[in-house]
Design a protein around this motif. Sequence first.
Motif, PDB file in Angstrom:
ATOM      1  N   GLU A 121      -5.403   4.850   5.135  1.00 19.44           N
ATOM      2  CA  GLU A 121      -5.736   5.973   4.673  1.00 19.44           C
ATOM      3  C   GLU A 121      -4.204   6.850   4.754  1.00 19.44           C
ATOM      4  O   GLU A 121      -3.665   6.866   5.624  1.00 19.44           O
ATOM      5  N   GLY A 122      -3.906   7.582   3.843  1.00 21.34           N
ATOM      6  CA  GLY A 122      -2.784   8.556   3.698  1.00 21.34           C
ATOM      7  C   GLY A 122      -1.552   7.661   3.589  1.00 21.34           C
ATOM      8  O   GLY A 122      -0.258   8.096   3.780  1.00 21.34           O
ATOM      9  N   SER A 123      -1.632   6.440   2.825  1.00 26.29           N
ATOM     10  CA  SER A 123      -0.252   5.822   2.549  1.00 26.29           C
ATOM     11  C   SER A 123       0.499   6.289   1.508  1.00 26.29           C
ATOM     12  O   SER A 123      -0.035   6.984   0.580  1.00 26.29           O
ATOM     13  N   ASN A 159      -3.188  -0.135  -4.615  1.00 25.30           N
ATOM     14  CA  ASN A 159      -4.410   0.151  -3.903  1.00 25.30           C
ATOM     15  C   ASN A 159      -5.000  -1.203  -3.330  1.00 25.30           C
ATOM     16  O   ASN A 159      -4.423  -2.327  -3.626  1.00 25.30           O
ATOM     17  N   THR A 160      -6.008  -1.088  -2.553  1.00 24.38           N
ATOM     18  CA  THR A 160      -6.432  -2.368  -1.859  1.00 24.38           C
ATOM     19  C   THR A 160      -6.949  -3.286  -2.737  1.00 24.38           C
ATOM     20  O   THR A 160      -6.405  -4.400  -2.238  1.00 24.38           O
ATOM     21  N   CYS A 183       0.772  -1.258   0.125  1.00 21.88           N
ATOM     22  CA  CYS A 183      -0.084  -0.076  -0.002  1.00 21.88           C
ATOM     23  C   CYS A 183       0.990   1.322  -0.190  1.00 21.88           C
ATOM     24  O   CYS A 183       0.571   2.213  -0.764  1.00 21.88           O
ATOM     25  N   THR A 198      -7.790  -3.188   4.554  1.00 23.63           N
ATOM     26  CA  THR A 198      -7.634  -2.040   3.605  1.00 23.63           C
ATOM     27  C   THR A 198      -6.383  -1.404   3.650  1.00 23.63           C
ATOM     28  O   THR A 198      -5.766  -1.456   4.702  1.00 23.63           O
ATOM     29  N   CYS A 199      -6.063  -0.910   2.753  1.00 28.26           N
ATOM     30  CA  CYS A 199      -4.919  -0.114   2.612  1.00 28.26           C
ATOM     31  C   CYS A 199      -4.981   1.164   3.760  1.00 28.26           C
ATOM     32  O   CYS A 199      -6.120   1.797   3.736  1.00 28.26           O
TER      33      CYS A 199
END
Length: 192
Positions: free
Chosen positions: A66-68, A47-48, A42, A63-64
Amino acid sequence: MTEKSTAATPYDFGSGEVSTTRPLQPGLVYETTTIDYLNFLCYYGYNTSTVKNMAYTVPDGFTCPEGSSIDLISNINYPSISISDFDEKAGRKVIRTLTNVAGNAKTVYNVSVDAPAGLYVRVVPDNLEFTKIGDKSSNQVSFSTENLLKKDVFGSITWSNGKYKVRSPFAISSSIRVRCRTTIQNSRIHKF
């Protein structure tokens, strides 16, 4: 020395001497989980749904984050620390979690830092106290400097309780060096 007669760095010789018996009793370990490896993908920009297609097993509900971003790769709980595109003005902080696997359940590890001149490395806390096997303890490692790094720099953080030593090497690449390398690579690409 390398085959090109330049000074060897940890990029050339690795993170240290190999012992065939020490891995049997390491004292502390950096446990890296499936989630850490999925998050690596990620952070690298996938993306996921792509990660789920690439990975053999993915925990339900993954899920990946946020802000990866690629900057977060340095926070994966791995024994070595690698920071590229180091911003000298902002510095960088990473977190590591160690697990006690030593035969002695109650123990305290103290940290020592080997850093090149001009690079400031601060580890908080500077000692880790464990009361039983399987205990986990986290620390934050902060890197800063007052001057631009003109070359990649290397050092290490070592945790010791008198019986065991757990060494974590680090490598820091300056943002200016990364930009220069990219510019040179791009200029070579565009020349026909």
